[in-house]
Design a protein around this motif. Structure first.
Motif, short mmCIF file in Angstrom:
data_model
loop_
_atom_site.label_atom_id
_atom_site.label_comp_id
_atom_site.label_asym_id
_atom_site.label_seq_id
_atom_site.Cartn_x
_atom_site.Cartn_y
_atom_site.Cartn_z
N LEU A 198 67.57 -50.17 56.21
CA LEU A 198 66.62 -49.06 56.30
C LEU A 198 67.32 -47.79 56.77
CD1 LEU A 198 63.71 -47.98 56.16
CD2 LEU A 198 63.42 -48.77 58.52
N GLU A 199 68.19 -47.92 57.77
CA GLU A 199 68.92 -46.76 58.26
C GLU A 199 69.81 -46.17 57.16
OE1 GLU A 199 70.78 -48.59 61.61
OE2 GLU A 199 69.15 -48.02 62.96
N LEU B 242 69.30 -46.37 53.93
CA LEU B 242 68.40 -45.74 52.95
C LEU B 242 67.94 -44.38 53.46
CD1 LEU B 242 66.78 -45.93 50.31
CD2 LEU B 242 64.97 -47.05 51.63
N LEU B 243 67.56 -44.31 54.73
CA LEU B 243 67.14 -43.02 55.31
C LEU B 243 68.27 -42.00 55.26
CD1 LEU B 243 65.06 -44.11 58.43
CD2 LEU B 243 64.24 -42.88 56.42
N TRP B 244 69.50 -42.46 55.59
CA TRP B 244 70.63 -41.53 55.59
C TRP B 244 70.89 -41.02 54.17
CZ3 TRP B 244 75.59 -41.20 53.56
CH2 TRP B 244 76.39 -40.20 54.12
N THR B 245 70.75 -41.88 53.17
CA THR B 245 70.94 -41.47 51.78
C THR B 245 69.91 -40.43 51.37
OG1 THR B 245 71.85 -43.65 51.28
CG2 THR B 245 71.14 -42.31 49.41
N ILE B 246 68.65 -40.66 51.74
CA ILE B 246 67.58 -39.69 51.43
C ILE B 246 67.85 -38.36 52.12
CG2 ILE B 246 65.13 -39.19 51.78
CD1 ILE B 246 64.66 -42.26 51.40
N ILE B 247 68.27 -38.42 53.39
CA ILE B 247 68.58 -37.20 54.13
C ILE B 247 69.74 -36.47 53.46
CG2 ILE B 247 69.54 -36.35 56.31
CD1 ILE B 247 67.88 -38.59 57.69
N LEU C 277 71.97 -40.45 62.12
CA LEU C 277 70.80 -39.86 61.46
C LEU C 277 70.39 -38.56 62.14
CD1 LEU C 277 68.62 -43.04 60.81
CD2 LEU C 277 69.72 -41.60 59.09
N VAL D 297 70.41 -34.82 60.41
CA VAL D 297 69.20 -34.00 60.30
C VAL D 297 69.40 -32.66 60.99
CG1 VAL D 297 66.78 -33.82 61.01
CG2 VAL D 297 67.63 -35.94 60.01
#
Length: 119
Positions: free
Chosen positions: A11-12, A14-19, A71, A75
């Motif tokens: 999940l982390e 995936l979040l980093w990729t989206i960011i 993350l 951001v």
């Protein structure tokens, strides 16, 4: 036990990729540099796991502390991190770095060449 620890880093990631996809070019460079912390943690976790210790403490530390830090750094970007009192500018300088030795050498050589041409 692994049912909790495997999905969390996924999940982390995936979040980093989206960011990363949503960041501007200057922030992307900063985010990818900060991700090198995760690479270090991964290498340490593999070494620890191969020693036969079972659940890797390094893996848990990386999942709980290092990945969320990456993350947050991604951001915030370099401008946001630099605003953190005391440590912010040092973290940005550490992650962004100074010019490499080879870059400084090329610039010094170029200045010397220009000096010889003008004399």
């Amino acid at each position: 036990y692994w049912q909790v620890w495997v999905p969390l880093p996924a999940l982390e990631g995936l979040l980093w990729t989206i960011i990363l996809v949503r960041l501007g070019p200057d922030c992307k460079s900063f985010a990818t540099t900060s991700s090198s912390l995760a690479h270090l943690m991964l290498i340490l976790a593999i070494i620890e796991a191969s020693s036969g210790n079972g659940m890797s403490r390094t893996f848990v530390f990386g999942t709980v502390f290092v990945s969320p830090l990456i993350l947050a750094l991604s951001v915030a970007g370099p401008a946001g991190v630099a605003q953190v009192p005391v440590v912010g500018p040092a973290v940005v300088q550490l992650l962004c770095g100074r010019k490499s030795f080879s870059q400084r050498g090329r610039e010094a050589g170029s200045r010397l060449y220009q000096a010889v041409l003008t004399s």
